[in-house]
Scaffold this motif. Structure first.
Motif, PDB file in Angstrom:
ATOM      1  N   ASN A   1      24.816 -34.117 -40.131  1.00 51.95           N
ATOM      2  CA  ASN A   1      25.147 -32.719 -39.308  1.00 51.95           C
ATOM      3  C   ASN A   1      26.180 -32.882 -38.437  1.00 51.95           C
ATOM      4  OD1 ASN A   1      22.230 -31.908 -40.125  1.00 51.95           O
ATOM      5  ND2 ASN A   1      21.633 -33.377 -38.764  1.00 51.95           N
ATOM      6  N   ASP A   2      26.805 -34.009 -38.369  1.00 50.55           N
ATOM      7  CA  ASP A   2      27.927 -34.428 -37.550  1.00 50.55           C
ATOM      8  C   ASP A   2      29.495 -33.732 -38.180  1.00 50.55           C
ATOM      9  OD1 ASP A   2      26.229 -35.758 -36.194  1.00 50.55           O
ATOM     10  OD2 ASP A   2      26.762 -37.791 -37.314  1.00 50.55           O
ATOM     11  N   MET A   3      30.136 -33.627 -37.202  1.00 49.35           N
ATOM     12  CA  MET A   3      31.655 -33.217 -37.286  1.00 49.35           C
ATOM     13  C   MET A   3      32.434 -34.401 -37.834  1.00 49.35           C
ATOM     14  SD  MET A   3      33.046 -31.087 -34.449  1.00 49.35           S
ATOM     15  CE  MET A   3      32.377 -29.298 -33.936  1.00 49.35           C
TER      16      MET A   3
ATOM     17  N   HIS B   1      17.113 -35.291 -37.922  1.00 46.17           N
ATOM     18  CA  HIS B   1      17.294 -33.875 -36.993  1.00 46.17           C
ATOM     19  C   HIS B   1      16.810 -32.753 -37.606  1.00 46.17           C
ATOM     20  CE1 HIS B   1      18.753 -36.828 -33.684  1.00 46.17           C
ATOM     21  NE2 HIS B   1      19.698 -37.103 -34.477  1.00 46.17           N
TER      22      HIS B   1
ATOM     23  N   LEU C   1      16.128 -29.142 -38.762  1.00 45.33           N
ATOM     24  CA  LEU C   1      15.883 -28.232 -37.924  1.00 45.33           C
ATOM     25  C   LEU C   1      15.418 -26.895 -38.639  1.00 45.33           C
ATOM     26  CD1 LEU C   1      18.536 -27.156 -35.219  1.00 45.33           C
ATOM     27  CD2 LEU C   1      16.091 -27.317 -35.061  1.00 45.33           C
TER      28      LEU C   1
ATOM     29  N   THR D   1      20.262 -14.454 -33.913  1.00 43.61           N
ATOM     30  CA  THR D   1      21.074 -13.550 -34.249  1.00 43.61           C
ATOM     31  C   THR D   1      22.410 -14.219 -34.838  1.00 43.61           C
ATOM     32  OG1 THR D   1      22.290 -13.469 -31.997  1.00 43.61           O
ATOM     33  CG2 THR D   1      20.355 -11.811 -32.634  1.00 43.61           C
ATOM     34  N   HIS D   2      22.538 -15.591 -34.564  1.00 42.18           N
ATOM     35  CA  HIS D   2      23.686 -16.400 -35.143  1.00 42.18           C
ATOM     36  C   HIS D   2      23.921 -16.267 -36.757  1.00 42.18           C
ATOM     37  CE1 HIS D   2      26.871 -19.364 -34.324  1.00 42.18           C
ATOM     38  NE2 HIS D   2      26.407 -19.958 -35.315  1.00 42.18           N
ATOM     39  N   MET D   3      25.070 -16.158 -37.072  1.00 37.04           N
ATOM     40  CA  MET D   3      25.277 -15.973 -38.468  1.00 37.04           C
ATOM     41  C   MET D   3      25.695 -17.122 -39.092  1.00 37.04           C
ATOM     42  SD  MET D   3      24.330 -12.684 -38.611  1.00 37.04           S
ATOM     43  CE  MET D   3      24.679 -12.392 -40.122  1.00 37.04           C
ATOM     44  N   GLY D   4      25.992 -18.344 -38.610  1.00 37.12           N
ATOM     45  CA  GLY D   4      26.383 -19.430 -39.316  1.00 37.12           C
ATOM     46  C   GLY D   4      25.210 -20.014 -39.936  1.00 37.12           C
ATOM     47  N   GLU D   5      25.436 -20.866 -41.060  1.00 40.29           N
ATOM     48  CA  GLU D   5      24.605 -21.334 -41.883  1.00 40.29           C
ATOM     49  C   GLU D   5      23.148 -22.173 -41.291  1.00 40.29           C
ATOM     50  OE1 GLU D   5      27.669 -21.782 -42.019  1.00 40.29           O
ATOM     51  OE2 GLU D   5      28.350 -21.327 -44.274  1.00 40.29           O
TER      52      GLU D   5
ATOM     53  N   ARG E   1      20.255 -24.996 -41.638  1.00 43.41           N
ATOM     54  CA  ARG E   1      20.364 -26.383 -42.218  1.00 43.41           C
ATOM     55  C   ARG E   1      19.922 -26.034 -43.732  1.00 43.41           C
ATOM     56  NH1 ARG E   1      19.739 -31.035 -39.404  1.00 43.41           N
ATOM     57  NH2 ARG E   1      20.552 -29.807 -37.545  1.00 43.41           N
TER      58      ARG E   1
ATOM     59  N   THR F   1      20.467 -23.703 -45.730  1.00 42.90           N
ATOM     60  CA  THR F   1      21.640 -23.034 -46.654  1.00 42.90           C
ATOM     61  C   THR F   1      22.438 -24.203 -46.997  1.00 42.90           C
ATOM     62  OG1 THR F   1      21.118 -21.055 -45.440  1.00 42.90           O
ATOM     63  CG2 THR F   1      23.317 -21.216 -46.312  1.00 42.90           C
ATOM     64  N   ARG F   2      22.378 -25.062 -45.872  1.00 44.17           N
ATOM     65  CA  ARG F   2      23.897 -26.102 -45.943  1.00 44.17           C
ATOM     66  C   ARG F   2      23.310 -27.156 -47.153  1.00 44.17           C
ATOM     67  NH1 ARG F   2      27.246 -25.523 -41.858  1.00 44.17           N
ATOM     68  NH2 ARG F   2      26.346 -24.474 -39.957  1.00 44.17           N
ATOM     69  N   ILE F   3      22.041 -27.520 -46.998  1.00 45.47           N
ATOM     70  CA  ILE F   3      21.463 -28.358 -48.082  1.00 45.47           C
ATOM     71  C   ILE F   3      21.499 -27.530 -49.534  1.00 45.47           C
ATOM     72  CG2 ILE F   3      19.423 -29.761 -48.694  1.00 45.47           C
ATOM     73  CD1 ILE F   3      18.928 -29.999 -45.633  1.00 45.47           C
TER      74      ILE F   3
ATOM     75  N   GLU G   1      23.649 -25.548 -50.527  1.00 43.91           N
ATOM     76  CA  GLU G   1      24.974 -25.486 -50.891  1.00 43.91           C
ATOM     77  C   GLU G   1      25.410 -26.943 -51.522  1.00 43.91           C
ATOM     78  OE1 GLU G   1      27.531 -24.401 -47.584  1.00 43.91           O
ATOM     79  OE2 GLU G   1      27.129 -22.200 -48.125  1.00 43.91           O
TER      80      GLU G   1
END
Lengths: 235, 235
Positions: B136-138, B159, B161, B168-172, B174, B176-178, B180
């Motif tokens: 999850n890190d930058m 971690h 989640l 209401t946040h539109m960022g992906e 967890r 969705t990211r997995i 992808e």
């Protein structure tokens, strides 16, 4: 003269794709009836065709035709003759890798530096900074470098999220992650909240939308910048 | 015989550093009075010394001495003679880059494959998988590769989640990211919630703690695995 719209997000809660920013896009792309779309970030793994179709449906409302770069046998020609460029969001690592693998990165950089209007959302905004090192995305693919366009002299953290004071989750907050970045790097980072964008016109660079943005600089306390802040001091 | 404890987090809400897992650590490191600490992930940019001090303070409670790998003029010797290894959390990109730059990665892999007990939290758990591509890190620093230890035959998302239905946040999310990740890769990913860990003993690999874990496999619906699930089917 450089012309860019660098948006935190394509979509704000409760509105359709690009809906909140269509009036601004209509003005930004005035006189342009077709733009070149870069679908490489593939949100959710969507195909290049399906993603281009989605962008088309939104731009149709302001009478602009959209063509995907993948439709061209000569993408370099398409870039050089484009009247406008839009790079959509998705996965920033995948987007950057594709830009390097297809070798279009330097052509895109060149035309945008020379005045072709560029609109980016999310991952498409991330790559307008010096590096993609402030993306929120998962590193689902290994790009040959983290260096991106550098149209602006700082980095973008799109979809910037404030810490949730009620959270019991122990994973790092966005601010913690950006501060970790600054233990190793000195590039300023602008946390752009959903609904904010940056308007670049030549040397003039302004924060737009109705929200504040949060600026992180190495060795300084973060600061909240109000809408219409002139960001020229970062360039 | 391989022996690993792979924990989602060092700290659960409301408890001190490593507190929730000390009873398990006491059992896991039975007979060991000193372990080697890898502080390279530097959470929040903390120094190697300060991070080692923090780990020491926790392990002192179970009478285990902690020495940081950075304290040794010959880190390879320290690895080869270590009775146990602990890699702490922080930034996974920085951790992996340091493991490659200092060239200790293959020595560490070798001793753990040959039975030196290894405990990891967060970033230190991430690197026990095949790659760090589900961190999850930058990406605050560019590592020479995303390939990590591969002590287990899948990847960890620490971690983990669950999506917030009220967000209401539109960022992906967890998930969705997995997903992808799985459009490009076939490595299974185990979403390990805070308070869960995996216990590896030879060929036996079990989910521990009181929570379910969420398993993502390419082309399949994610599944919830209850505590004490035998994860051998992934190896």
């Amino acid at each position: 003269m450089k012309k860019l719209l660098i948006a935190s997000t394509s979509t704000v809660h409760g509105k359709s794709y690009l809906e909140y920013i269509l009036p601004e896009l209509s003005e930004f792309f005035k006189g342009v009836n077709e733009i070149l779309f870069i679908p490489y970030a593939r949100p959710g793994g969507i195909s290049h065709d399906a993603y281009t179709e989605k962008a088309s449906a939104a731009f149709e409302k302001i009478n602009i035709r959209v063509r995907g770069i993948h439709e061209f046998t000569n993408p370099f020609g398409a870039i050089n003759s484009a009247k406008g460029i839009f790079t959509g969001g998705g996965n920033t690592f995948l987007l950057l890798k594709q830009l390097y693998d297809t070798k279009v990165i330097s052509s895109l950089k060149n035309v945008v530096e020379n005045g072709t209007p560029y609109f980016g959302t999310s991952a498409g905004s991330n790559i307008t900074g010096l590096t993609i090192q402030n993306t929120n995305d998962m590193p689902i693919i290994y790009p040959p470098s983290f260096t991106s366009f550098g149209f602006i002299n700082f980095n973008i953290n799109p979809h910037y999220l404030d810490p949730d004071p009620n959270s019991t989750h122990m994973g790092e907050t966005r601010e913690t992650r950006i501060n970790e970045f600054h233990t190793l790097n000195s590039t300023p980072v602008l946390g752009l909240r959903e609904g904010s964008w940056i308007h670049v016109k030549g040397t003039k660079i302004v924060l737009k939308g109705s929200l504040f943005a949060r600026l992180f600089q190495k060795g300084k306390q973060p600061v909240e910048l109000p809408p219409d802040t002139d960001l020229n001091f970062l360039m």
